[in-house]
Design a protein around this motif. Structure first.
Motif, PDB file in Angstrom:
ATOM      1  N   MET A  70       0.840  -1.203   0.000  1.00 19.51           N
ATOM      2  CA  MET A  70       0.000   0.000   0.000  1.00 19.51           C
ATOM      3  C   MET A  70       0.877   1.256   0.000  1.00 19.51           C
ATOM      4  N   PHE A  71       0.370   2.308  -0.579  1.00 19.45           N
ATOM      5  CA  PHE A  71       1.131   3.549  -0.634  1.00 19.45           C
ATOM      6  C   PHE A  71       1.196   4.197   0.746  1.00 19.45           C
ATOM      7  N   GLN A  72       2.408   4.530   1.162  1.00 16.86           N
ATOM      8  CA  GLN A  72       2.644   5.180   2.437  1.00 16.86           C
ATOM      9  C   GLN A  72       3.049   6.633   2.184  1.00 16.86           C
ATOM     10  N   GLU A  73       2.525   7.541   3.009  1.00 18.22           N
ATOM     11  CA  GLU A  73       2.867   8.952   2.851  1.00 18.22           C
ATOM     12  C   GLU A  73       4.258   9.217   3.416  1.00 18.22           C
ATOM     13  N   ILE A  74       5.140   9.705   2.570  1.00 20.45           N
ATOM     14  CA  ILE A  74       6.505  10.030   2.970  1.00 20.45           C
ATOM     15  C   ILE A  74       6.568  11.435   3.553  1.00 20.45           C
ATOM     16  N   THR A  75       5.893  12.339   2.893  1.00 21.91           N
ATOM     17  CA  THR A  75       5.729  13.709   3.360  1.00 21.91           C
ATOM     18  C   THR A  75       4.462  14.228   2.699  1.00 21.91           C
ATOM     19  N   PRO A 113       2.755  -3.155 -10.115  1.00 24.40           N
ATOM     20  CA  PRO A 113       1.434  -3.745 -10.367  1.00 24.40           C
ATOM     21  C   PRO A 113       0.357  -3.102  -9.502  1.00 24.40           C
ATOM     22  N   ILE A 114      -0.767  -2.794 -10.116  1.00 29.29           N
ATOM     23  CA  ILE A 114      -1.876  -2.136  -9.412  1.00 29.29           C
ATOM     24  C   ILE A 114      -3.090  -3.057  -9.457  1.00 29.29           C
ATOM     25  N   ASP A 115      -3.327  -3.747  -8.355  1.00 28.22           N
ATOM     26  CA  ASP A 115      -4.548  -4.541  -8.275  1.00 28.22           C
ATOM     27  C   ASP A 115      -5.631  -3.720  -7.582  1.00 28.22           C
ATOM     28  N   ASP A 116      -6.706  -4.364  -7.190  1.00 31.18           N
ATOM     29  CA  ASP A 116      -7.842  -3.601  -6.674  1.00 31.18           C
ATOM     30  C   ASP A 116      -7.532  -2.826  -5.396  1.00 31.18           C
ATOM     31  N   ALA A 117      -6.714  -3.398  -4.516  1.00 29.87           N
ATOM     32  CA  ALA A 117      -6.438  -2.737  -3.235  1.00 29.87           C
ATOM     33  C   ALA A 117      -5.677  -1.425  -3.416  1.00 29.87           C
ATOM     34  N   ASN A 143      12.706   5.614 -17.668  1.00 31.50           N
ATOM     35  CA  ASN A 143      13.929   5.287 -18.406  1.00 31.50           C
ATOM     36  C   ASN A 143      13.686   4.075 -19.305  1.00 31.50           C
ATOM     37  N   GLY A 144      14.723   3.630 -19.957  1.00 32.55           N
ATOM     38  CA  GLY A 144      14.578   2.541 -20.909  1.00 32.55           C
ATOM     39  C   GLY A 144      14.386   1.186 -20.299  1.00 32.55           C
ATOM     40  N   TRP A 145      14.466   1.095 -18.981  1.00 25.79           N
ATOM     41  CA  TRP A 145      14.353  -0.192 -18.293  1.00 25.79           C
ATOM     42  C   TRP A 145      13.090  -0.306 -17.445  1.00 25.79           C
ATOM     43  N   HIS A 146      12.508   0.796 -17.057  1.00 26.17           N
ATOM     44  CA  HIS A 146      11.374   0.765 -16.125  1.00 26.17           C
ATOM     45  C   HIS A 146      10.042   0.982 -16.841  1.00 26.17           C
ATOM     46  N   ASP A 147       9.705   0.034 -17.703  1.00 28.41           N
ATOM     47  CA  ASP A 147       8.445   0.119 -18.428  1.00 28.41           C
ATOM     48  C   ASP A 147       7.571  -1.109 -18.192  1.00 28.41           C
ATOM     49  N   GLY A 148       8.032  -2.010 -17.332  1.00 32.05           N
ATOM     50  CA  GLY A 148       7.378  -3.298 -17.181  1.00 32.05           C
ATOM     51  C   GLY A 148       5.905  -3.256 -16.810  1.00 32.05           C
ATOM     52  N   PHE A 149       5.528  -2.300 -15.969  1.00 33.29           N
ATOM     53  CA  PHE A 149       4.145  -2.245 -15.485  1.00 33.29           C
ATOM     54  C   PHE A 149       3.401  -1.014 -15.992  1.00 33.29           C
ATOM     55  N   SER A 150       4.038  -0.263 -16.875  1.00 37.38           N
ATOM     56  CA  SER A 150       3.420   0.975 -17.363  1.00 37.38           C
ATOM     57  C   SER A 150       2.190   0.704 -18.215  1.00 37.38           C
ATOM     58  N   ALA A 151       2.274  -0.303 -19.087  1.00 32.92           N
ATOM     59  CA  ALA A 151       1.141  -0.610 -19.961  1.00 32.92           C
ATOM     60  C   ALA A 151      -0.076  -1.030 -19.139  1.00 32.92           C
ATOM     61  N   ALA A 152       0.158  -1.820 -18.089  1.00 33.94           N
ATOM     62  CA  ALA A 152      -0.947  -2.259 -17.236  1.00 33.94           C
ATOM     63  C   ALA A 152      -1.552  -1.080 -16.476  1.00 33.94           C
ATOM     64  N   ALA A 153      -0.701  -0.155 -16.037  1.00 33.45           N
ATOM     65  CA  ALA A 153      -1.200   1.031 -15.338  1.00 33.45           C
ATOM     66  C   ALA A 153      -2.043   1.883 -16.277  1.00 33.45           C
TER      67      ALA A 153
END
Length: 232
Positions: free
Chosen positions: A1-6, A44-48, A66-76
């Protein structure tokens, strides 16, 4: 789950396993001044997590940095079709099918005043963009830096040492020495990045860097790029 950093900045992580090498990758959410959300390097973004994201605001921007961090972009993008998918120029040559809406570095984002983008030049296979969130004095990077203090297994520890990012220190992987074709251009990009007055670094891989020495620690970790002779 996303945690607030600031205030207005949230992070969540996902465990990766690449043939036994295991570490986490981090996604960052930023709430923009208009209340909408900007997502860096999706996981990955599931229902929760989707429910949590929707409670925080409307996700309007997704960034493949960048050229390496695209793995979950299409699903998002599939889950949030109305969001704009911004991508690194390196992904023009990706074999994966990604429906990119805008290329970073070519189109000026409307959010650029709040999250200043900067392309790390000289490494076209990576073409990593870093971002400065001035409201929280936070620098957001992807693979430019690592700080994995507690490797989960021996293989991961060994690979990190071989890459020059072992020992839990803030460091740059030696992979950059392979993909960087113009060190002087890279050095100039890093110098521009270090002009930003950040007090926190959010990394995609490893612990966050926080405190008044964040810029100096970043400078020291990027010694290889910065040691290149400058050219005009």
């Amino acid at each position: 789950m996303f945690q607030e950093i600031t205030d207005g900045l949230f992070c969540d992580t996902h465990d990766l396993n690449m043939q036994g090498v295991q570490f986490r990758t981090r996604s960052t959410l930023v709430r923009l001044d208009d209340g909408s959300l900007w997502m860096h390097s999706p996981i990955p973004i599931d229902d929760a997590p989707a429910s949590q994201i929707d409670a925080l605001g409307e996700l309007r921007h997704i960034v493949a940095p960048n050229g390496w961090h695209d793995g979950f972009s299409a699903a998002a993008k599939e889950r949030y079709p109305s969001a704009t998918l911004w991508a690194s120029p390196a992904l023009r040559h990706s074999k994966k099918k990604i429906s990119v809406d805008a290329w970073l570095g070519e189109t000026e984002p409307g959010w650029a005043e709040e999250l200043r983008p900067l392309l790390i030049e000289g490494a076209p296979k990576a073409d990593e963009l870093v971002f400065f969130h001035s409201a929280s004095s936070t620098l957001i990077v992807t693979d430019l830096l690592f700080q994995i203090r507690y490797p989960v297994n021996t293989l991961t520890k060994l690979v990190l040492w071989m890459a020059g990012a072992g020992g839990g220190k803030l460091a740059q992987s030696r992979l950059w020495r392979t993909v960087t074709k113009d060190r002087a251009a890279a050095a100039r990009s890093i110098e521009r990045m270090l002009e930003w007055e950040f007090e926190r670094v959010v990394l995609a891989h490893g612990d966050l860097v926080e405190g008044g020495d964040a810029r100096e620690r970043t400078r020291e970790a990027l010694w290889w790029m910065l040691s290149a002779a400058r050219v005009s």
